[in-house]
Design a protein around this motif. Sequence first.
Motif, mmCIF file in Angstrom:
data_model
loop_
_atom_site.group_PDB
_atom_site.id
_atom_site.type_symbol
_atom_site.label_atom_id
_atom_site.label_comp_id
_atom_site.label_asym_id
_atom_site.label_seq_id
_atom_site.Cartn_x
_atom_site.Cartn_y
_atom_site.Cartn_z
ATOM 1 N N VAL A 26 27.675 -4.212 -2.585
ATOM 2 C CA VAL A 26 27.339 -2.716 -2.604
ATOM 3 C C VAL A 26 28.614 -2.140 -2.701
ATOM 4 C CG1 VAL A 26 26.298 -0.665 -1.421
ATOM 5 C CG2 VAL A 26 24.787 -2.971 -1.716
ATOM 6 N N MET A 27 29.282 -2.348 -1.671
ATOM 7 C CA MET A 27 30.759 -1.674 -1.512
ATOM 8 C C MET A 27 31.568 -1.733 -2.917
ATOM 9 S SD MET A 27 32.176 -1.635 2.323
ATOM 10 C CE MET A 27 32.194 -3.422 2.614
ATOM 11 N N TRP A 28 31.468 -3.289 -3.232
ATOM 12 C CA TRP A 28 32.422 -3.484 -4.445
ATOM 13 C C TRP A 28 31.770 -2.836 -5.612
ATOM 14 C CZ3 TRP A 28 36.808 -3.891 -5.781
ATOM 15 C CH2 TRP A 28 37.173 -4.628 -7.060
ATOM 16 N N ALA A 29 30.452 -2.741 -5.859
ATOM 17 C CA ALA A 29 29.837 -2.082 -7.026
ATOM 18 C C ALA A 29 30.154 -0.728 -7.207
ATOM 19 C CB ALA A 29 28.218 -2.525 -7.001
ATOM 20 N N THR A 30 30.041 -0.106 -5.744
ATOM 21 C CA THR A 30 30.352 1.140 -5.535
ATOM 22 C C THR A 30 32.041 1.530 -5.986
ATOM 23 O OG1 THR A 30 28.746 1.304 -4.101
ATOM 24 C CG2 THR A 30 30.259 3.149 -4.141
ATOM 25 N N CYS A 32 33.812 -0.176 -8.067
ATOM 26 C CA CYS A 32 34.045 -0.283 -9.447
ATOM 27 C C CYS A 32 33.132 0.769 -10.396
ATOM 28 C CB CYS A 32 33.528 -1.850 -9.572
ATOM 29 S SG CYS A 32 34.696 -2.873 -9.181
ATOM 30 N N GLY A 33 32.172 1.387 -9.890
ATOM 31 C CA GLY A 33 31.240 2.010 -10.559
ATOM 32 C C GLY A 33 30.558 1.186 -11.612
ATOM 33 N N SER A 34 30.231 -0.067 -11.174
ATOM 34 C CA SER A 34 29.577 -1.013 -12.197
ATOM 35 C C SER A 34 28.847 -2.102 -11.299
ATOM 36 C CB SER A 34 30.605 -1.743 -13.011
ATOM 37 O OG SER A 34 30.021 -2.731 -13.948
ATOM 38 N N GLY A 59 33.640 -7.702 -14.323
ATOM 39 C CA GLY A 59 33.524 -7.978 -15.743
ATOM 40 C C GLY A 59 34.985 -7.499 -16.533
ATOM 41 N N GLU A 60 34.550 -7.452 -17.684
ATOM 42 C CA GLU A 60 35.382 -6.754 -18.703
ATOM 43 C C GLU A 60 35.899 -5.404 -18.336
ATOM 44 O OE1 GLU A 60 36.892 -8.494 -21.011
ATOM 45 O OE2 GLU A 60 35.545 -10.273 -20.130
ATOM 46 N N ALA A 61 35.114 -4.306 -18.353
ATOM 47 C CA ALA A 61 35.418 -2.605 -18.220
ATOM 48 C C ALA A 61 36.087 -2.588 -16.838
ATOM 49 C CB ALA A 61 34.523 -2.005 -18.644
ATOM 50 N N PHE A 62 37.123 -2.438 -16.338
ATOM 51 C CA PHE A 62 37.441 -2.357 -14.975
ATOM 52 C C PHE A 62 38.974 -1.486 -14.745
ATOM 53 C CE2 PHE A 62 40.365 -4.350 -11.663
ATOM 54 C CZ PHE A 62 39.737 -4.032 -10.607
ATOM 55 N N ASP A 63 38.790 -0.386 -13.744
ATOM 56 C CA ASP A 63 39.709 0.397 -13.413
ATOM 57 C C ASP A 63 40.310 -0.332 -12.247
ATOM 58 O OD1 ASP A 63 41.725 2.305 -12.795
ATOM 59 O OD2 ASP A 63 40.026 3.820 -12.508
ATOM 60 N N ARG A 64 41.424 -0.909 -12.345
ATOM 61 C CA ARG A 64 41.983 -1.688 -11.176
ATOM 62 C C ARG A 64 42.406 -0.766 -10.053
ATOM 63 N NH1 ARG A 64 44.310 -6.864 -9.738
ATOM 64 N NH2 ARG A 64 43.919 -7.420 -11.989
ATOM 65 N N HIS A 65 43.186 0.306 -10.340
ATOM 66 C CA HIS A 65 43.826 1.363 -9.514
ATOM 67 C C HIS A 65 42.618 1.971 -8.909
ATOM 68 C CE1 HIS A 65 46.387 4.011 -7.516
ATOM 69 N NE2 HIS A 65 45.722 4.904 -7.875
ATOM 70 N N THR A 69 41.607 1.805 -4.896
ATOM 71 C CA THR A 69 41.527 2.846 -4.129
ATOM 72 C C THR A 69 40.424 3.009 -3.344
ATOM 73 O OG1 THR A 69 43.372 3.962 -5.433
ATOM 74 C CG2 THR A 69 41.841 5.417 -3.857
ATOM 75 N N ARG A 70 38.980 3.065 -4.119
ATOM 76 C CA ARG A 70 37.731 3.506 -3.611
ATOM 77 C C ARG A 70 37.198 2.264 -2.460
ATOM 78 N NH1 ARG A 70 37.585 5.356 -8.851
ATOM 79 N NH2 ARG A 70 36.882 3.525 -9.469
ATOM 80 N N MET A 71 37.826 1.091 -2.759
ATOM 81 C CA MET A 71 37.180 0.132 -1.882
ATOM 82 C C MET A 71 37.809 0.013 -0.547
ATOM 83 S SD MET A 71 35.438 -2.470 -1.825
ATOM 84 C CE MET A 71 34.995 -4.121 -0.871
ATOM 85 N N ARG A 72 39.483 0.413 -0.561
ATOM 86 C CA ARG A 72 40.220 0.715 0.675
ATOM 87 C C ARG A 72 39.431 1.875 1.292
ATOM 88 N NH1 ARG A 72 44.788 -1.909 1.079
ATOM 89 N NH2 ARG A 72 45.657 -2.998 -0.810
ATOM 90 N N GLU A 73 38.955 2.917 0.588
ATOM 91 C CA GLU A 73 38.352 4.125 1.497
ATOM 92 C C GLU A 73 36.931 3.641 2.005
ATOM 93 O OE1 GLU A 73 38.148 6.927 -1.686
ATOM 94 O OE2 GLU A 73 40.231 7.669 -1.419
#
Length: 89
Positions: A26-30, A32-34, A59-65, A69-73
């Motif tokens: 759940v955290m990772w999906a949140t 990534c927004g995906s 998957g393919e579409a991914f904003d690493r930065h 940032t969101r995962m750390r938060e």
Amino acid sequence: MSRGRRQVFVLHVGAAQSVGPDELRVMWATACGSLDINVTRQARGGDHPGRPSYGLWVGEAFDRHGAETRMRELLMARGYLFTLRSTAQ
């Protein structure tokens, strides 16, 4: 292991901490927004003996930065002590 996805981070949480697969997913999906994500758990060892590592996959579409940032938060808000290491991919 994760068909059509690539591992982008390795997560270790504090020695006395644990994170369940559903919470981590759940955290990772949140972050990534995906929903095109996966998480894996690897046995103890490696750089952090005595602690499991968790693979964070996308998957393919991914904003690493943005995702990092969101995962750390999210991890900090839940009180985790952690290291989040980017993979070469």
